[in-house]
Structures are given as structure tokens and as C-alpha cells.
Design an enzyme around this catalytic site. Structure first.
Site, PDB file in Angstrom:
ATOM      1  N   TYR A   5      16.983  29.616   7.978  1.00  0.00           N
ATOM      2  CA  TYR A   5      15.505  30.729   8.293  1.00  0.00           C
ATOM      3  C   TYR A   5      15.570  30.866  10.139  1.00  0.00           C
ATOM      4  O   TYR A   5      15.501  29.288  11.177  1.00  0.00           O
ATOM      5  CB  TYR A   5      14.616  29.897   8.240  1.00  0.00           C
ATOM      6  CG  TYR A   5      14.455  29.382   6.709  1.00  0.00           C
ATOM      7  CD1 TYR A   5      13.844  31.440   6.129  1.00  0.00           C
ATOM      8  CD2 TYR A   5      14.258  29.087   6.075  1.00  0.00           C
ATOM      9  CE1 TYR A   5      14.206  31.203   4.425  1.00  0.00           C
ATOM     10  CE2 TYR A   5      14.101  28.929   4.509  1.00  0.00           C
ATOM     11  CZ  TYR A   5      13.317  29.997   3.793  1.00  0.00           C
ATOM     12  OH  TYR A   5      13.990  30.171   3.072  1.00  0.00           O
ATOM     13  N   LYS A  40       0.490  -1.156   0.151  1.00  0.00           N
ATOM     14  CA  LYS A  40      -0.274   0.403  -0.064  1.00  0.00           C
ATOM     15  C   LYS A  40       0.653   1.283   0.005  1.00  0.00           C
ATOM     16  O   LYS A  40       1.427   1.060   0.389  1.00  0.00           O
ATOM     17  CB  LYS A  40      -1.177  -0.272   1.413  1.00  0.00           C
ATOM     18  CG  LYS A  40      -0.262  -0.416   2.341  1.00  0.00           C
ATOM     19  CD  LYS A  40      -1.436  -0.426   3.203  1.00  0.00           C
ATOM     20  CE  LYS A  40      -0.297  -0.047   4.776  1.00  0.00           C
ATOM     21  NZ  LYS A  40      -0.906  -0.570   5.551  1.00  0.00           N
ATOM     22  N   MET A  87      13.054  24.240   2.394  1.00  0.00           N
ATOM     23  CA  MET A  87      12.600  23.566   1.200  1.00  0.00           C
ATOM     24  C   MET A  87      13.168  22.332  -0.001  1.00  0.00           C
ATOM     25  O   MET A  87      13.300  21.234  -0.160  1.00  0.00           O
ATOM     26  CB  MET A  87      11.395  24.227   0.257  1.00  0.00           C
ATOM     27  CG  MET A  87      10.869  23.543  -0.754  1.00  0.00           C
ATOM     28  SD  MET A  87       9.671  25.059  -1.687  1.00  0.00           S
ATOM     29  CE  MET A  87       8.987  25.643  -0.860  1.00  0.00           C
TER      30      MET A  87
END
Ligand SMILES: *Cc1c(COP(=O)(O)O)cnc(C)c1O
Length: 362
Positions: free
Chosen positions: A257, A35, A305
Site C-alpha cells: 500500500y 488483567k 490487514m
């Protein structure tokens, strides 16, 4: 040189892991749980690697069964949550998929289904304590009788339950679930299936006729403080990228950041081309290990990111272009998951479309 983040799927490891599961679970048969796109490793790729070896595949949803049939797989495929709506039943008959039946509503759909489309194989799901899917223990014999009376249902009805914390080897919940399941299914014919991966490792009494293993197939352990290798399994995924910059940053300067990490001295800071946009967890804390060449170095600052930043003081020879490994055989994903407050499954399932997938035979 490509900067793309690469997930390498090790087909040999998948085959090794299935062989090891078979050895541990024997004489029970093995459903290879594929799955969630085979826990992020790629449904068709994994099914192809295990074709002919797994006794059955197990998927969460009908769509995955369709994909496996479209890829030419002929063995049993069990849809673990069964039909989601009435029209799924005809589709499952057409595709010859086994359906888990866990809810009253599904019984109504089954009664209205046309037996002429072929016998449907079903697994009656028992809620032995997880309280997610399944019939209450006291309803089981009645539901079993109803299923047995339906002309479109294969009379060899399977009996299935799922454990809530089988990775806690000294816990009391799994024995309680085993006892409830045993009592609820007493005297009913049909194959039993109780064990997920952790139960195969820790609960021999729950072996039954079929085990349903996902994690171990991919070499992943959810046992606290243990990695797949501790039980003789091999990680099936390596996530890697490259170092794209090395900068000397001065003492007292803050990295990334929100400046969450401050350089304690003048030091080399590496930048690697991977981030949460690829599926590397944003929640990974400073200190999470990353391999640069063959050195383990700590992650520093926030995961962003596209990029992560690394403390390269312990890797003075590192160069731009060096291979960086986020997880794999030399750096278990379970360790990274623990640093990110989650489990390994969550990380392998979380690879994004930006990641390039390749395979090797290893
Ligand atoms: C996902 C799942 C499994 C496999 O669990 P692992 O821990 O990955 O082995 C087995 N049974 C059911 C019902 C599941 O949903």
C-alpha cells in the site's frame, strides 16, 4: 497446512517467571496481575498455569474476578479499580473479591452495603503522584479511619499505591512517590503494596508486603533498551505464521500500500500471513525484524490487514510454507514494540480473535 496465525503460550515460562519474581520479591507476597485477559495470554489459561503458586491474582474489573471464580480458583483476587457502582459491592462480597477503594463515591456505596453478606477485604489506594486513581496523601488517615469504622469491612485494610515511571531506575519520581506514600500511611496498620514489575527490578526499598507484577510474569520488560531475558525472565508468548508467497520483484518497483518501500535491486520478496487484523502492529516500520526459519529478515512496506512483506535477500533458501516468527523467545517482542513506537504490553494485549491460541509446557 494451516495458514492461521498462531499464538503459543508457554506455560513453563509463566511458572519460571513467577518463581523468579518470588525469588526477587521475597519476603513480599506476589499478586499475579492477570488483567486484560492476562495481557492477552488468556485469563483462564494463565490462572490455571499459576494456580497454587501465586499468593493472589489481581484484575482490573469485577468481571474478571467472576471468570476466575467460575473457573474454580479459590485464592485471593484483588480488583484493582474496586467497585464501579454500588451494586458491585454485594457481588464482590458474594465472590469474596478484595476491592481497591480509591474514591469518595465508593465510600458512600460501602456505607450503604449490607455487612451480613460477609466481610469485604479492601485496599485503600493512595495517589502518591500518578494522579490517576487514589486518595490524596492528606486524606489517607481520615479515609482509613472511616473504613476501619465500617462493620462490613475486614479490619486488615491494605494500603496500595502505583508508580508512574518505576522503569526509570535513576529517576527522582519513584523515590518521591515512595516518600509520599510512606508519610501518608505512617502509623496505619495493614499490608503495604507499592511495586509493579519494574519496581521489583529497580526499587528494592519499595518491596512492601505485596508486589503486583504483570509484565514480568509474561517475561516482558518495560525498561528502556532491555528485554525480559536481560533480567532472567522468559517470554510467555510466541506469535508465528507461515510464508505464503515468495515473489521476485524488479529493481525500482514499490511494495505494498502506498508504495512506501522501493526495491533497490531485483530481489525476492516474501509474503507472510499475518497483519494488523491479527494484532501485528500497523505502525511497525520497514526494517522491523522478522524470523524466517532461523534468519532475521527485515519487514518492508506497510503492514496490511492480513499480510506483511519481507526482504528475503538474506534468506535465499526460504520456501513457501516456512515458519515465520513475529516474536517469541528468539525475537523479543520488546524489540518489535520499539519499532512500532509502543511497549510490549500493548502488542500482547492486542491479539485479535482471529489468532489461534495454543499452549505448550515449555
Ligand atoms: C497493571 C497494574 C500493575 C502491574 O503492572 P506491571 O508493570 O505489568 O507489573 C500493578 N498495579 C496496578 C495498580 C496496575 O494497574
Amino acid at each position: 497446512m494451516s495458514r492461521t496465525t498462531v499464538a503459543t503460550v508457554h506455560l513453563g515460562a509463566l511458572r519460571h517467571n513467577l518463581a523468579r519474581i518470588k525469588q526477587l520479591a521475597a519476603p513480599a507476597k506476589v499478586m499475579a496481575v492477570v488483567k486484560a485477559d492476562a495481557y492477552g495470554h488468556g485469563l483462564e489459561r494463565v490462572a490455571r498455569a499459576l494456580d497454587g503458586e501465586a499468593d493472589a491474582f489481581a484484575v482490573a474489573a469485577l468481571g474478571d474476578g467472576l471468570r476466575l471464580r467460575a473457573a474454580g480458583h479459590r485464592q485471593r483476587i484483588v480488583v484493582l479499580s474496586g467497585p464501579d457502582r454500588a451494586s458491585d459491592i454485594a457481588e464482590m462480597q458474594r465472590l469474596n473479591l478484595d476491592a481497591a477503594i480509591h474514591h469518595e463515591e465508593q465510600l458512600h456505596w460501602l456505607k450503604e452495603a449490607s455487612p451480613s453478606r460477609g466481610l469485604l477485604r479492601v485496599w485503600l489506594k493512595v495517589d502518591s503522584g500518578m494522579h490517576r486513581l487514589g486518595f490524596a496523601p492528606e486524606a489517607v488517615s481520615f479515609v482509613h479511619a472511616q473504613l476501619a469504622s465500617m462493620p462490613g469491612i475486614d479490619p486488615d485494610i491494605g494500603l496500595l499505591t502505583h508508580f508512574a515511571e518505576s522503569e526509570v531506575f535513576d529517576g527522582t519520581e519513584t523515590p518521591a512517590q515512595i516518600a509520599r506514600f510512606t508519610e501518608a500511611t505512617q502509623g496505619l496498620r495493614g499490608p503495604r503494596s507499592l511495586s509493579n514489575s519494574a519496581a521489583v527490578l529497580g526499587w528494592a526499598s519499595a518491596r512492601g508486603d505485596w508486589v503486583r507484577t504483570g509484565g514480568l510474569l509474561y517475561g516482558l520488560s518495560v525498561v528502556d533498551g532491555k528485554v525480559g531475558a536481560d533480567f532472567g525472565f522468559r517470554p510467555a508468548m510466541t506469535l508465528s505464521t507461515r510464508l505464503i508467497a515468495i515473489n521476485r520483484i524488479g529493481k525500482g518497483e514499490r511494495i505494498g500500500y502506498n508504495g512506501t518501500w522501493t526495491c533497490p535491486e531485483d530481489m525476492p520478496v516474501g509474503v507472510a500471513a499475518v497483519g494488523y487484523g491479527d494484532g501485528y502492529p500497523r505502525s511497525a516500520v520497514a526494517g522491523t525484524p522478522v524470523l524466517v526459519g532461523d534468519r532475521r529478515v527485515p519487514l518492508i512496506g506497510r503492514v496490511s490487514m492480513d499480510l506483511i512483506t519481507l526482504d528475503l535477500r538474506e534468506a535465499p533458501d526460504a520456501k513457501v510454507g516456512d515458519r515465520v516468527m513475529l516474536w517469541g523467545p528468539e525475537l523479543p517482542v520488546e524489540i518489535i514494540a520499539a519499532q512500532a513506537g509502543t511497549i510490549s504490553y500493548d502488542l500482547t494485549c492486542g491479539m485479535t480473535r482471529r489468532v489461534l491460541f495454543v499452549e505448550d509446557e515449555d
